[in-house]
Design a protein around this motif. Structure first.
Motif, PDB file in Angstrom:
ATOM      1  N   ALA A  19       0.879  -1.178   0.000  1.00 59.12           N
ATOM      2  CA  ALA A  19       0.000   0.000   0.000  1.00 59.12           C
ATOM      3  C   ALA A  19       0.908   1.216   0.000  1.00 59.12           C
ATOM      4  O   ALA A  19       1.524   1.519   1.009  1.00 59.12           O
ATOM      5  CB  ALA A  19      -0.887  -0.002   1.235  1.00 59.12           C
ATOM      6  N   VAL A  20       1.044   1.868  -1.132  1.00 60.28           N
ATOM      7  CA  VAL A  20       2.014   2.956  -1.231  1.00 60.28           C
ATOM      8  C   VAL A  20       1.404   4.290  -0.804  1.00 60.28           C
ATOM      9  O   VAL A  20       0.241   4.575  -1.043  1.00 60.28           O
ATOM     10  CB  VAL A  20       2.596   3.093  -2.663  1.00 60.28           C
ATOM     11  CG1 VAL A  20       3.398   1.865  -3.013  1.00 60.28           C
ATOM     12  CG2 VAL A  20       1.510   3.356  -3.671  1.00 60.28           C
ATOM     13  N   SER A  28      -7.312   1.111  -5.610  1.00 59.54           N
ATOM     14  CA  SER A  28      -6.866   0.215  -4.552  1.00 59.54           C
ATOM     15  C   SER A  28      -5.652   0.785  -3.833  1.00 59.54           C
ATOM     16  O   SER A  28      -5.490   0.597  -2.637  1.00 59.54           O
ATOM     17  CB  SER A  28      -6.532  -1.156  -5.128  1.00 59.54           C
ATOM     18  OG  SER A  28      -5.275  -1.114  -5.769  1.00 59.54           O
ATOM     19  N   GLY A  29      -4.779   1.451  -4.541  1.00 59.98           N
ATOM     20  CA  GLY A  29      -3.557   1.947  -3.921  1.00 59.98           C
ATOM     21  C   GLY A  29      -2.560   0.845  -3.640  1.00 59.98           C
ATOM     22  O   GLY A  29      -1.525   1.077  -3.039  1.00 59.98           O
ATOM     23  N   LEU A  30      -2.870  -0.383  -4.065  1.00 58.44           N
ATOM     24  CA  LEU A  30      -1.986  -1.529  -3.832  1.00 58.44           C
ATOM     25  C   LEU A  30      -1.174  -1.812  -5.097  1.00 58.44           C
ATOM     26  O   LEU A  30      -1.721  -1.855  -6.194  1.00 58.44           O
ATOM     27  CB  LEU A  30      -2.798  -2.772  -3.473  1.00 58.44           C
ATOM     28  CG  LEU A  30      -3.551  -2.736  -2.141  1.00 58.44           C
ATOM     29  CD1 LEU A  30      -4.453  -3.951  -2.010  1.00 58.44           C
ATOM     30  CD2 LEU A  30      -2.573  -2.665  -0.973  1.00 58.44           C
ATOM     31  N   GLY A  60       5.749   2.744   1.959  1.00 57.64           N
ATOM     32  CA  GLY A  60       4.523   1.970   1.837  1.00 57.64           C
ATOM     33  C   GLY A  60       4.442   0.921   2.929  1.00 57.64           C
ATOM     34  O   GLY A  60       5.415   0.702   3.659  1.00 57.64           O
ATOM     35  N   PHE A  61       3.269   0.308   3.066  1.00 54.83           N
ATOM     36  CA  PHE A  61       3.091  -0.773   4.030  1.00 54.83           C
ATOM     37  C   PHE A  61       2.905  -2.084   3.263  1.00 54.83           C
ATOM     38  O   PHE A  61       2.146  -2.130   2.294  1.00 54.83           O
ATOM     39  CB  PHE A  61       1.853  -0.529   4.887  1.00 54.83           C
ATOM     40  CG  PHE A  61       2.019   0.594   5.871  1.00 54.83           C
ATOM     41  CD1 PHE A  61       2.558   0.346   7.132  1.00 54.83           C
ATOM     42  CD2 PHE A  61       1.654   1.885   5.540  1.00 54.83           C
ATOM     43  CE1 PHE A  61       2.712   1.372   8.048  1.00 54.83           C
ATOM     44  CE2 PHE A  61       1.805   2.911   6.451  1.00 54.83           C
ATOM     45  CZ  PHE A  61       2.339   2.655   7.710  1.00 54.83           C
ATOM     46  N   ASP A 107      -3.879   4.449   0.755  1.00 48.74           N
ATOM     47  CA  ASP A 107      -2.934   5.237   1.553  1.00 48.74           C
ATOM     48  C   ASP A 107      -3.662   6.340   2.312  1.00 48.74           C
ATOM     49  O   ASP A 107      -3.320   6.689   3.429  1.00 48.74           O
ATOM     50  CB  ASP A 107      -1.793   5.803   0.698  1.00 48.74           C
ATOM     51  CG  ASP A 107      -2.275   6.620  -0.478  1.00 48.74           C
ATOM     52  OD1 ASP A 107      -3.235   6.191  -1.150  1.00 48.74           O
ATOM     53  OD2 ASP A 107      -1.696   7.688  -0.743  1.00 48.74           O
ATOM     54  N   GLU A 108      -4.723   6.842   1.679  1.00 47.73           N
ATOM     55  CA  GLU A 108      -5.525   7.863   2.364  1.00 47.73           C
ATOM     56  C   GLU A 108      -6.239   7.271   3.578  1.00 47.73           C
ATOM     57  O   GLU A 108      -6.347   7.903   4.624  1.00 47.73           O
ATOM     58  CB  GLU A 108      -6.545   8.437   1.373  1.00 47.73           C
ATOM     59  CG  GLU A 108      -7.227   9.649   1.887  1.00 47.73           C
ATOM     60  CD  GLU A 108      -7.442  10.684   0.778  1.00 47.73           C
ATOM     61  OE1 GLU A 108      -7.958  11.735   1.103  1.00 47.73           O
ATOM     62  OE2 GLU A 108      -7.101  10.437  -0.391  1.00 47.73           O
TER      63      GLU A 108
END
Ligand code: ADP
Ligand code: ZN
Ligand code: ZN
Length: 675
Positions: A19-20, A28-30, A60-61, A107-108
């Motif tokens: 997840a950036v 998705s943000g992935l 990122g996570f 990320d949001e």
């Protein structure tokens, strides 16, 4: 800085989904990354990593690790930021579900649900925790005696306890009239659960307004509670987060955001007053905590209890027809009766030339309570209520220069204020439109009612509680304490006095304006009004003394008022459900509202129209003809902070099918499941 890793070092076999934090606006943000050889076995879910993103390198996570055949095309992770995963995998999973359902980049979501200090500070700073006033006081209280549950309470507790012991993810709607002892049921369940090593999450609509409730938990479970209240500083918030994450608190109490508390062993989630609109976040991400709690319960095999005296129509429908379980507490604890409710038709007051905002019947009820040294609560529905300024010659209402709403008159300041953008101006002496001097304030506010009460009952000790009084976090707490201690006779307030208060001295409850909230362009306005009236009425009769509730209204025939008269939830529900069915509103359909704002009025309308047409075309292309596209129509708040706003509404079943077609560009904002 991490050293760059050559492409050839990349291990085939595992892909990291990250997840950036890139603010790219992707759904998705992935994004997938390869794991280089030297990081094999090091990269773990929940860790912060540094990854290449376009020409940049971003944080990122790690969301998931998945086996994959072809990873050579993928860019590798550059470095691992911390050895121990910072975020529990479960929390990331919740974030992804929120991102997906509410159409917000992940990320949001992470930024919104993990305290800033937790995300940003590499070294954990252990600061001394400042306890809330409530906890401090509760700490000095003698331990409370456990009450013996009454048969109805006991039956509900046993039903829920079976699911808890089996670790089955079940949802219970605990529908209990005001004062039926729902909280005692939660406390009993928590006691058993904690003995077995489980942990729990308790959500309340507003911590500042429920000091009595929080104190009950704190007194029952001293030292084992974390309270996530709004007055915490960023450092304190981060410290509480880590304390919860390390498993040092067993019960977390907080408002909607507490649903994201990183409890390692959550087995029970309690959501008190599940129908409260405070559980829906009005800024991004616009999540609904009870919905997120369902996802959480499913993934952890936890039990979810939705408690309410006036459940939302959607929740009750799900309990009656769906897989949720309905538990009812139809009577008040200790054999107390529900107070009788009288409806006062204000049209007759006007006909009798009685012009006070307090009807004759309400005045004599207050006088009666005063004479008996008992207390009264006067409630003003804040929704739809404002003291605006109008010219009696030309009829022009003074509006905010930036928003399409009337400015609200504040008597104490003798100024006008916009409640949306905080613009203020002096009370004009002459009408700015025609120059007339007959310009004055109309409508009633809490200040006006307070003045009226003081002039009618000069000997009474009067307290007021509304947003203006709530300057400090403890303001409500202090007011409630003074009422509880018998240091005041009459409490005048808005929504803040409507719920949760358990004051045995209160024998008169008056609703000054029952119907102002009914005329909103909002499908839940009847439900909200019924709920408020029933809750306010429930503040009376908390002792064996005779009590009464008076509801002043101009529309006594409205279902929300008719049924509130008899505390009749089922009656209201049945009638309201048919309205929802006829007009296709939830629970019979889903809604997504897309709002567009632009400073240029014509641009705003043109762009919104173009998008609505594009949306219709895409939906037809996707063969989703059953989904309706409505609008564009001017938003209820047509002008806000100098922007003109239009809404496009999607209505239909399973709207998620249209997710890819939703507008996401500049100027647009989405509200999934608006309420
Ligand atoms: P609710 O959460 O449904 O509004 P509460 O749990 O706050 O109800 O209970 C209302 C009041 O009744 C409280 O003062 C509580 O202490 C009291 N009460 C509830 N259950 C019992 C019981 N079994 N025995 C004695 N008092 C009770
Ligand atoms: Zn004028
Ligand atoms: Zn404004």
């Amino acid at each position: 800085m991490p050293a760059a890793i050559a492409e050839t070092d990349v291990a085939a076999g595992t892909v990291a989904q990250v997840a950036v934090e890139a603010r790219v606006g992707s759904l998705s943000g992935l994004f997938d990354y390869a794991i280089p050889h030297d990081l094999t076995g090091v990269v773990r879910v929940g860790q912060r990593v540094r990854v290449p993103f376009g020409k940049r390198s971003v944080m990122g996570f790690v969301y998931a690790l998945q086996p994959a055949a072809a990873v050579l095309e993928l860019k590798p992770i550059e470095a691992v930021i911390d050895q121990e995963p910072m975020l529990p995998a479960l929390l990331l999973e919740l974030a992804a579900l929120v991102a997906d359902h509410y159409v917000v980049p992940i990320d949001e979501v992470i930024r919104a649900i993990v305290p800033a200090r937790v995300r940003a500070v590499v070294k954990r700073t252990a600061r001394r925790r400042r306890q809330s006033r409530i906890l401090k006081q509760a700490g000095s209280l003698p331990p409370v005696a456990t009450v013996v549950l009454e048969p109805e309470q006991q039956a509900a507790r046993e039903r829920i306890d079976v699911a808890l012991r089996r670790q089955e993810s079940q949802v219970f709607l605990l529908h209990g009239v005001t004062g039926s002892g729902k909280t005692e049921v939660y406390l009993a369940l928590l006691e058993d659960l904690l003995e077995r090593g489980g942990q729990a999450l308790v959500l309340v609509p507003d911590i500042a307004l429920t000091p009595q409730t929080v104190a009950r938990y704190a007194a029952r479970f001293p030292g084992r509670i974390a309270v996530l209240h709004s007055a915490l500083t960023e450092a304190e918030r981060a410290a509480e987060w880590w304390r919860i994450r390390r498993g040092e608190a067993d019960i977390v109490i907080g408002p909607r955001a507490a649903v994201f508390a990183p409890l390692p062993r959550v087995r029970l989630i309690v959501i008190d007053e599940e129908e409260s609109s405070a559980y829906k976040q009005e800024r991004l991400p616009r999540y609904h905590a009870p919905t997120v709690a369902r996802w959480l319960a499913q993934r952890t095999r936890a039990v979810l209890i939705l408690g309410s005296a006036t459940p939302s129509v959607v929740a009750y429908h799900a309990a009656v027809t769906g897989t949720d379980h309905l538990l009812e507490l139809p009577h008040r604890a200790q054999g107390l009766p529900l107070p009788p409710v009288t409806i006062v038709d204000m049209r007759q007051e006007i006909a009798a030339e009685h012009r006070s905002p307090l009807s004759r019947a309400l005045q004599s009820a207050i006088a009666g309570s005063l004479a008996r040294h008992e207390q009264s609560i006067l409630f003003l529905n804040r929704r739809g209520l404002s003291t605006f300024v109008m010219c009696r010659d030309c009829g022009v209402v003074r509006e905010c220069p930036h928003c399409s709403v009337a400015l609200v008159y504040h008597a104490a300041l003798n100024r006008l204020q916009c409640h949306y953008c905080a613009t203020t101006e002096a009370m004009p002496r002459r009408c700015p439109a025609c120059g007339s001097r007959f310009i004055k304030s109309f409508g009633i506010g809490t200040e006006r009612v307070e003045q009226e009460v003081r002039s009618l009952f000069p000997a009474a000790r009067v307290l007021r509680l509304d947003r203006d009084v709530m300057r400090t976090a403890d303001a409500a707490d202090v007011v409630f304490e003074r009422m509880a201690a018998g240091e005041a006779d009459i409490l005048v307030g808005t929504q803040m006095v409507a719920k949760g208060l358990d004051l045995p001295g209160v024998t008169t409850v008056g609703v000054v304006n029952a119907d102002t909230g009914l005329h909103f362009p909002d499908y839940r306005s009847a439900e909200r009004t019924f709920s408020l009236l029933t809750q306010v009425a429930g503040r009376a009769g908390r002792s064996t003394r005779a009590s009464q509730v008076l509801i002043q209204t101009y529309t006594p025939e409205h279902p929300a008022i008719r049924h509130a008269r008899y505390h009749d939830y089922r009656g209201f529900y049945r009638e309201e459900l048919e309205v929802r069915r006829a007009y296709r509103f939830p629970p019979f359909t889903e809604l997504i509202v897309a709002t567009y704002g632009h400073r240029d009025q014509q641009r705003a309308e043109r762009d919104a129209r173009a998008m609505a047409e594009h949306l219709s075309a895409t939906i037809a292309l996707l063969k989703l003809g059953d989904i309706q596209v409505l609008g564009p129509s001017p938003a209820f708040l047509y002008r806000l902070k100098d922007e003109f706003r239009f809404e496009v509404t999607l209505k239909g079943a399973d709207l998620h099918r249209a997710a890819q077609a939703l507008p996401r560009g500049r100027g647009w904002s989405l509200d999934v499941d608006p309420m």
